[in-house]
Motif scaffolding. Structure first.
Motif, PDB file in Angstrom:
ATOM      1  N   GLY A  76       0.843  -1.184   0.000  1.00 29.37           N
ATOM      2  CA  GLY A  76       0.000   0.000   0.000  1.00 29.37           C
ATOM      3  C   GLY A  76       0.879   1.235   0.000  1.00 29.37           C
ATOM      4  N   GLY A  77       0.410   2.302  -0.623  1.00 28.26           N
ATOM      5  CA  GLY A  77       1.201   3.541  -0.663  1.00 28.26           C
ATOM      6  C   GLY A  77       2.075   3.657  -1.894  1.00 28.26           C
ATOM      7  N   LEU A  78       2.026   2.634  -2.750  1.00 32.22           N
ATOM      8  CA  LEU A  78       2.840   2.681  -3.977  1.00 32.22           C
ATOM      9  C   LEU A  78       1.938   2.613  -5.196  1.00 32.22           C
ATOM     10  N   GLU A  79       2.314   3.343  -6.206  1.00 31.72           N
ATOM     11  CA  GLU A  79       1.666   3.227  -7.523  1.00 31.72           C
ATOM     12  C   GLU A  79       2.770   3.032  -8.542  1.00 31.72           C
ATOM     13  N   LEU A 102       4.383   3.436   3.052  1.00 32.89           N
ATOM     14  CA  LEU A 102       4.439   2.084   2.483  1.00 32.89           C
ATOM     15  C   LEU A 102       3.944   1.078   3.513  1.00 32.89           C
ATOM     16  N   GLN A 103       3.026   0.229   3.087  1.00 27.54           N
ATOM     17  CA  GLN A 103       2.468  -0.763   4.009  1.00 27.54           C
ATOM     18  C   GLN A 103       2.446  -2.128   3.338  1.00 27.54           C
ATOM     19  N   PHE A 104       3.022  -3.100   4.047  1.00 29.92           N
ATOM     20  CA  PHE A 104       3.067  -4.459   3.514  1.00 29.92           C
ATOM     21  C   PHE A 104       1.663  -5.040   3.478  1.00 29.92           C
ATOM     22  N   ARG A 105       1.253  -5.525   2.321  1.00 25.17           N
ATOM     23  CA  ARG A 105      -0.112  -6.082   2.217  1.00 25.17           C
ATOM     24  C   ARG A 105      -0.118  -7.526   1.736  1.00 25.17           C
ATOM     25  N   ARG A 106       0.777  -7.852   0.798  1.00 23.10           N
ATOM     26  CA  ARG A 106       0.734  -9.210   0.245  1.00 23.10           C
ATOM     27  C   ARG A 106       2.143  -9.704  -0.037  1.00 23.10           C
ATOM     28  N   SER A 107       2.360 -10.961   0.346  1.00 24.41           N
ATOM     29  CA  SER A 107       3.698 -11.547   0.167  1.00 24.41           C
ATOM     30  C   SER A 107       3.885 -12.040  -1.263  1.00 24.41           C
TER      31      SER A 107
END
Lengths: 319, 372
Positions: A76-79, A102-107
């Motif tokens: 999250g937080g990236l485009e 930036l937030q980790f959402r999916r491995s």
């Protein structure tokens, strides 16, 4: 001589897979059919590495559109924005843009690692080094580059934890930016601390692999990085750019040219590797292509992989 | 091109909209564009499209070329071509006319975009001239000055594998130097043995404006000198107006070597990094600040900054084109050094959008002339 041999990036895409991706985009085939084609070629790429006797085996990263995309998709937080040149190659990546925290959402283990085709404990997984991905991103959110860099380091550390559960033997941090550009003292310090965040989270062998530039841009400082192995691009380095330094940890010599179709002479490579090992006092040597094989046609990438196997065997027979 | 802010096409259009398997659509598009562009005898194209298999592929290409010519003329451009209606890409086609290359397979450029990449395996030699027939067709039908584009030597080399020069040079103790020397020799032999004789043939056939497309020119910062030398070798002893098109790159990397370039015009992309606001203040024109490097370095050639962004359907108002041209003239410090053109080819845009953009280009240039 003790030798370890492995690939160092995305494998070339076979024509059938490219067609499948295009057909899927046009709605001509289903997601399942695309997946079947993808898995067929993953098995083939894994198979050629086993048949060549490589030490660690990668799944070929055949569904990674570029080194950053699966990371970007899971954060999250990236485009992603338009295309940007991948160093000095006729190859383009989609530039990540930090537009928020930036937030980790999916491995990447969800759909981007095919460990089921590799024996437990032999898998190799490749991720971008934090400094490289941060430097090649656009920052529209963080006040300082350093803040974005360490956010990336955190994200990558999460991925490392996830892949370690798959029985990974080696994790490579691809760091082309470090070889292509000579980093300043402050940058080196930041880059090293960012890698340390990853080091803290894994016991797997950690390789910092640098390419697209000479070893002299890297060796003076990279040996102090908290990693187990440092990789250098010998297709762009004089042997002296390595052997003039006191080598304090294992080196991975990128001796097969991933950017040219010409097949190397194994005897000449053995001679080069032996000379560097002797001069640097190395008893353990890692050998590899200098970079990803994605810039080659698929058939040539397969032949280079077999060549790496021959080099591995020939070096293993050297006293 | 003696008037202020002359307008020039640069690159390809998408294929003429009647090139489609949908027969009804083909007929509708051929009629609409035939009327709009006042293409001579367009009704006979409709008749042929209405009759099964009455057009050969070559005849269909001729029609596409004619529509492309009238498209650019109708929009009012001073220097035109045919929107490269017969071309699909810019690498594989020329390589087919060169001895010394062998195709090795497809390689990725991005995502699912690939191209067939060749390796040089012997000294390259021109097998037979290429682009000659299409040029003669355009010349015969054009009512404005014609500029033919041709892929340059540096780009052809940079997009190929080297299985010949590196092998021949091959001092393994210094691979960087070996690769650079090999590239230098490869590029210059392409310039002398392929590009120059091909241009010679085009000039003999009547070409007066020739554009060398060099998208790879600034890909490798330490090879700018090789690119410039290859360009100069490609045109050595030849008499024509030479243009070079280099897009989407870091132009600073080309200096100071670019100062030695013997081109009359250097065409570059600017608008894709610019704002859509009107005005000639620095803050309004960030995409064009790059021109200050050209002035600071004392470049003598004319510059054709892209005043139309080809990667968006946004139609630049003529006033925006005007301000981009006026700003360019201000930064370069010489009104006569500015040529108006697009960032690159419009092939990713529909004809409807591309046409409006070209109208804006010519109208904006007219406004800029009036302001001056």
């Amino acid at each position: 001589m003790e030798v370890r041999a492995y690939l160092t990036g995305q494998f070339a895409k076979p024509e059938q897979l490219i067609k499948a991706y295009r057909d899927r985009a046009k709605g001509k085939i289903s997601e399942q059919t695309l997946d079947e084609v993808l898995r067929k070629h993953v098995r083939e790429v894994v198979g050629v590495q086993y048949a060549s006797g490589l030490t660690y085996v990668s799944d070929g990263m055949l569904n990674w559109h570029d080194l950053f995309r699966p990371i970007v998709e899971g954060v999250g937080g990236l485009e992603v924005n338009g295309l940007a040149r991948w160093f000095d190659n006729n190859f383009f990546y989609k530039k990540p843009i930090a537009v928020g925290e930036l937030q980790f959402r999916r491995s990447i283990t969800e759909g981007y690692v095919f460990n089921e085709y590799v024996k437990h404990g032999e898998l190799k997984v490749i991720l971008p080094d934090p400094f490289t991905i941060a430097s090649m991103s656009e920052n529209q959110y963080y006040k300082r580059f350093e803040d974005m860099l360490f956010s990336y380091a955190e994200i990558l550390a999460e991925h490392v934890v996830n892949v370690e559960e798959l029985g990974v033997a080696q994790i490579q941090l691809s760091a082309p930016y470090m070889a292509f550009t000579r980093l300043s003292g402050d940058e080196v310090e930041m880059a090293s601390e960012a890698v340390r965040e990853i080091r803290k989270r894994t016991r797997a062998e950690l390789l910092l692999h640098t390419f697209y530039g000479p070893a002299s841009n890297v060796i003076p400082y990279a040996l102090d990085f908290p990693v187990d192995v440092v990789g250098v691009d010998m297709t762009l380095s004089k042997p002296r750019e390595v052997t003039d330094y006191s080598i304090t940890k294992p080196l991975c010599l990128g001796v097969l040219d991933g950017r040219n179709s010409m097949l190397e002479d194994v005897r000449a490579l053995v001679k080069l590797c032996k000379r560097i090992a002797d001069d640097a006092g190395l008893r353990l040597l890692h050998v590899a292509p200098n970079c990803e094989l994605e810039l080659l046609p698929y058939e040539i990438a397969l032949r280079k992989t077999r060549l790496l196997g021959e080099l591995n065997k020939a070096l293993g027979e050297v006293e | 091109m003696e008037k202020l802010f002359p307008t020039m096409e640069v690159g390809s259009l998408s294929k003429a909209p009647f090139i489609t398997r949908d027969k009804k659509r083909a007929i509708r598009e051929a009629k609409e564009w035939g009327e709009r562009l006042q293409v001579e005898n367009w009704a006979s194209l409709i008749e042929a499209l209405n009759t099964e298999n009455s057009l050969t592929p070559k005849e269909l290409q001729d029609w596409a070329s004619l529509y492309g010519i009238r498209f650019l003329e109708s929009a009012g451009l001073d220097v035109i071509y045919d929107g490269e209606q017969r071309r699909k890409e810019m690498y594989e086609y020329p390589v087919n006319f060169i001895e010394g290359f062998e195709f090795r397979g497809i390689v990725k450029v991005w995502d699912s975009e690939f191209y067939r990449k060749a390796a040089v395996i012997a000294r390259p030699r021109l097998r037979e001239p290429y682009h000659l027939d299409e040029f003669l067709f355009v010349k015969k039908h054009a009512r404005r000055a014609v500029k033919i584009p041709i892929t340059g030597a540096y780009t052809l080399a940079d997009w190929s594998f080297d299985e010949y020069y590196v092998r021949n040079i091959g001092y393994s103790n210094d691979p960087r130097r070996a690769k650079r020397d090999a590239k230098h020799e490869f590029v210059l032999e392409l310039a002398r043995g392929v590009i120059r004789p091909n241009i010679q043939k085009l000039i003999e056939a009547g070409a007066e404006y020739i554009q060398l497309d060099e998208p790879a020119a600034a890909a490798k910062p330490d090879e700018a000198d090789i690119f410039v030398e290859s360009f100069n070798e490609s045109i050595k002893g030849l008499d024509a107006v030479f243009v070079v098109h280099i897009c989407y790159t870091n132009y600073a990397w080309l200096f100071p070597h670019l100062l030695d370039l013997r081109a009359e015009i250097v065409s570059i992309s600017c608008s894709n990094a610019d704002t859509r606001e009107l005005g000639v203040a620095d803050t309004k024109r960030p995409g064009f600040r790059v021109l200050s490097i050209f002035r600071e370095q004392g470049a003598e050639f004319k510059v054709a900054p892209g005043v139309v962004d080809v990667h968006t359907d946004f139609i630049e108002p003529p006033e925006l084109v005007r301000d981009r041209l006026l700003y360019s003239a201000k930064v370069l410090g010489d009104d006569e050094k500015v040529v108006a053109c697009n960032d690159c080819g419009l092939r990713t845009r529909r004809w409807e959008v591309a046409y409006e953009k070209q109208l804006s280009l010519t109208r904006g240039a007219a406004l800029a002339r009036k302001t001056m």
